[in-house]
Design a protein around this motif. Structure first.
Motif, mmCIF file in Angstrom:
data_model
loop_
_atom_site.group_PDB
_atom_site.id
_atom_site.type_symbol
_atom_site.label_atom_id
_atom_site.label_comp_id
_atom_site.label_asym_id
_atom_site.label_seq_id
_atom_site.Cartn_x
_atom_site.Cartn_y
_atom_site.Cartn_z
ATOM 1 N N GLY A 38 -24.741 -11.594 38.455
ATOM 2 C CA GLY A 38 -25.153 -11.378 39.829
ATOM 3 C C GLY A 38 -26.649 -11.236 39.961
ATOM 4 N N ALA A 39 -27.321 -11.049 38.828
ATOM 5 C CA ALA A 39 -28.788 -11.005 38.802
ATOM 6 C C ALA A 39 -29.272 -12.115 37.868
ATOM 7 N N TRP A 40 -29.678 -11.781 36.630
ATOM 8 C CA TRP A 40 -30.189 -12.782 35.700
ATOM 9 C C TRP A 40 -29.293 -12.963 34.480
ATOM 10 N N GLY A 41 -28.022 -12.609 34.618
ATOM 11 C CA GLY A 41 -27.067 -12.808 33.533
ATOM 12 C C GLY A 41 -25.890 -13.637 33.979
ATOM 13 N N ASP A 42 -26.151 -14.609 34.871
ATOM 14 C CA ASP A 42 -25.058 -15.347 35.501
ATOM 15 C C ASP A 42 -24.335 -16.314 34.575
ATOM 16 N N ASP A 43 -24.849 -16.547 33.360
ATOM 17 C CA ASP A 43 -24.106 -17.363 32.397
ATOM 18 C C ASP A 43 -23.209 -16.500 31.529
ATOM 19 N N GLY A 44 -23.260 -15.175 31.743
ATOM 20 C CA GLY A 44 -22.423 -14.262 30.975
ATOM 21 C C GLY A 44 -22.966 -13.950 29.597
ATOM 22 N N ILE A 45 -24.134 -14.484 29.252
ATOM 23 C CA ILE A 45 -24.738 -14.240 27.942
ATOM 24 C C ILE A 45 -26.005 -13.425 28.151
ATOM 25 N N THR A 46 -26.076 -12.241 27.550
ATOM 26 C CA THR A 46 -27.223 -11.363 27.741
ATOM 27 C C THR A 46 -28.442 -11.908 27.010
ATOM 28 N N SER A 47 -29.534 -12.080 27.736
ATOM 29 C CA SER A 47 -30.773 -12.553 27.138
ATOM 30 C C SER A 47 -31.568 -11.361 26.597
ATOM 31 N N PRO A 48 -32.595 -11.619 25.802
ATOM 32 C CA PRO A 48 -33.418 -10.521 25.287
ATOM 33 C C PRO A 48 -34.502 -10.057 26.248
ATOM 34 N N ALA A 49 -34.467 -10.499 27.498
ATOM 35 C CA ALA A 49 -35.500 -10.146 28.468
ATOM 36 C C ALA A 49 -35.499 -8.645 28.751
ATOM 37 N N THR A 50 -36.692 -8.099 28.953
ATOM 38 C CA THR A 50 -36.847 -6.691 29.305
ATOM 39 C C THR A 50 -37.573 -6.569 30.634
ATOM 40 N N LEU A 51 -37.437 -5.407 31.274
ATOM 41 C CA LEU A 51 -38.105 -5.136 32.547
ATOM 42 C C LEU A 51 -39.337 -4.286 32.262
ATOM 43 N N GLU A 52 -40.499 -4.803 32.625
ATOM 44 C CA GLU A 52 -41.754 -4.133 32.314
ATOM 45 C C GLU A 52 -42.536 -3.833 33.589
ATOM 46 N N THR A 53 -43.579 -2.986 33.445
ATOM 47 C CA THR A 53 -44.475 -2.663 34.552
ATOM 48 C C THR A 53 -45.864 -3.172 34.226
ATOM 49 N N ASP A 54 -46.459 -3.910 35.160
ATOM 50 C CA ASP A 54 -47.760 -4.533 34.944
ATOM 51 C C ASP A 54 -48.862 -3.484 34.811
ATOM 52 N N THR A 55 -49.723 -3.673 33.813
ATOM 53 C CA THR A 55 -50.847 -2.762 33.609
ATOM 54 C C THR A 55 -52.191 -3.486 33.714
ATOM 55 N N VAL A 56 -52.163 -4.795 33.980
ATOM 56 C CA VAL A 56 -53.420 -5.562 34.033
ATOM 57 C C VAL A 56 -53.725 -6.089 35.426
ATOM 58 N N GLY A 57 -52.828 -5.872 36.372
ATOM 59 C CA GLY A 57 -53.025 -6.375 37.730
ATOM 60 C C GLY A 57 -52.254 -5.511 38.712
ATOM 61 N N SER A 58 -51.738 -6.145 39.758
ATOM 62 C CA SER A 58 -51.000 -5.404 40.786
ATOM 63 C C SER A 58 -49.642 -6.050 41.018
ATOM 64 N N TYR A 59 -48.986 -6.438 39.924
ATOM 65 C CA TYR A 59 -47.731 -7.168 40.023
ATOM 66 C C TYR A 59 -46.498 -6.269 39.965
ATOM 67 N N GLY A 60 -46.656 -4.979 39.753
ATOM 68 C CA GLY A 60 -45.511 -4.088 39.723
ATOM 69 C C GLY A 60 -44.584 -4.423 38.572
ATOM 70 N N GLN A 61 -43.277 -4.364 38.827
ATOM 71 C CA GLN A 61 -42.304 -4.702 37.784
ATOM 72 C C GLN A 61 -42.218 -6.210 37.599
ATOM 73 N N TYR A 62 -41.953 -6.624 36.350
ATOM 74 C CA TYR A 62 -41.784 -8.043 36.060
ATOM 75 C C TYR A 62 -40.856 -8.204 34.865
ATOM 76 N N MET A 63 -40.334 -9.409 34.694
ATOM 77 C CA MET A 63 -39.504 -9.720 33.531
ATOM 78 C C MET A 63 -40.405 -10.146 32.382
ATOM 79 N N PHE A 64 -40.199 -9.548 31.200
ATOM 80 C CA PHE A 64 -40.850 -10.042 29.992
ATOM 81 C C PHE A 64 -39.791 -10.744 29.155
ATOM 82 N N HIS A 65 -40.070 -12.001 28.784
ATOM 83 C CA HIS A 65 -39.112 -12.766 27.991
ATOM 84 C C HIS A 65 -39.770 -13.211 26.689
ATOM 85 N N PRO A 66 -39.178 -12.854 25.534
ATOM 86 C CA PRO A 66 -39.775 -13.207 24.242
ATOM 87 C C PRO A 66 -39.469 -14.617 23.777
#
Length: 248
Positions: A38-66
């Motif tokens: 219903g969000a970013w796991g719609d294929d049913g397979i959990t990705s390694p993405a994490t939810l981070e907070t921006d410290t270099v600009g004004s972007y707030g929360q963002y997805m970090f994907h390795p």
């Protein structure tokens, strides 16, 4: 007077847009919520993405994907036609390190295969120094990967944008998101892409490829349909503007 008329013409006939899907990642409480079905796991397979907070600009929360297993969000299908374009854009945070394979993607899932149409826009280590480029498989001329000429990976938030019609695709990159277009790629396929129903947004490794050089951040995804003005309307408007200028 001429400047005022030009501005008026641009405002009167600026394409009208309706946001079909946007995500700025501010609504998620944590990575579990972001990676849920219903969000970013719609294929049913959990990705390694994490939810981070921006410290270099004004972007707030963002997805970090390795890199690796892609995060997928399935939405209502969108179709590019001769009268309606799709505008697809997102911001990407890069640390400037090379040897990366992480992209924003857009696909027609083809009943679950996610392979009827493939677009990837981001960083790819095929090129020396690891730069930015585009992949468009089976559509718009079918280039596997095309590099933005003269660019190399650099640190900062970058803005990626694509305008897709039924026969053309225009990709641009704005390094540092400062309003300057630093690279543009144009593809054309006269057979068109009108049969494609874009309904899967993806962030991660292109085709789930790993990224030895590390990952990137993603934010402010937007998929918008935009009306394309008819050539006759544009010509009539231009004629009217010239008449006003001459009268003045």
């Amino acid at each position: 007077m001429k400047k005022l008329i030009a501005v008026a013409l641009m405002m009167a006939f600026a394409p009208m847009a309706m946001a079909d899907y946007t995500d700025n990642f501010e609504s998620y409480a944590d990575a579990t919520a972001m990676n849920a079905v219903g969000a970013w796991g719609d294929d049913g397979i959990t990705s390694p993405a994490t939810l981070e907070t921006d410290t270099v600009g004004s972007y707030g929360q963002y997805m970090f994907h390795p890199g690796g297993t892609t995060s997928i969000h399935v939405m209502d299908p969108m179709v590019a036609t001769a009268t309606q374009a799709i505008v697809w854009e997102f911001d990407m945070l890069d640390d400037g390190a090379g040897n990366k394979r992480v992209c924003g993607g857009l696909r027609d899932n083809g009943g679950g295969s996610f392979l009827n149409g493939i677009l990837e826009h981001g960083t790819y280590n095929q090129w020396s120094g690891s730069s930015y480029g585009v992949r468009a498989v089976w559509i718009y001329g079918g280039p596997s990967w095309v590099e933005y000429p003269g660019l190399s990976a650099e640190a900062g938030w970058h803005h990626f944008k694509a305008v897709l019609t039924d026969t053309t695709a225009t990709f641009t990159i704005d390094l540092q998101s400062d309003g300057t277009i630093d690279g543009e790629l144009f593809f054309e396929d006269l057979t068109g892409a009108s049969a494609l129903n874009w309904n899967a947004a993806r962030f991660g490794g292109p085709s789930n490829a790993s990224s030895a050089g590390g990952g990137v951040g993603f934010d402010n995804l937007s998929l918008t349909t935009v009306a394309i003005p008819e050539p006759a309307s544009l010509a009539l408007l231009a004629f009217g503007g010239l008449a006003l200028i001459r009268r003045r």
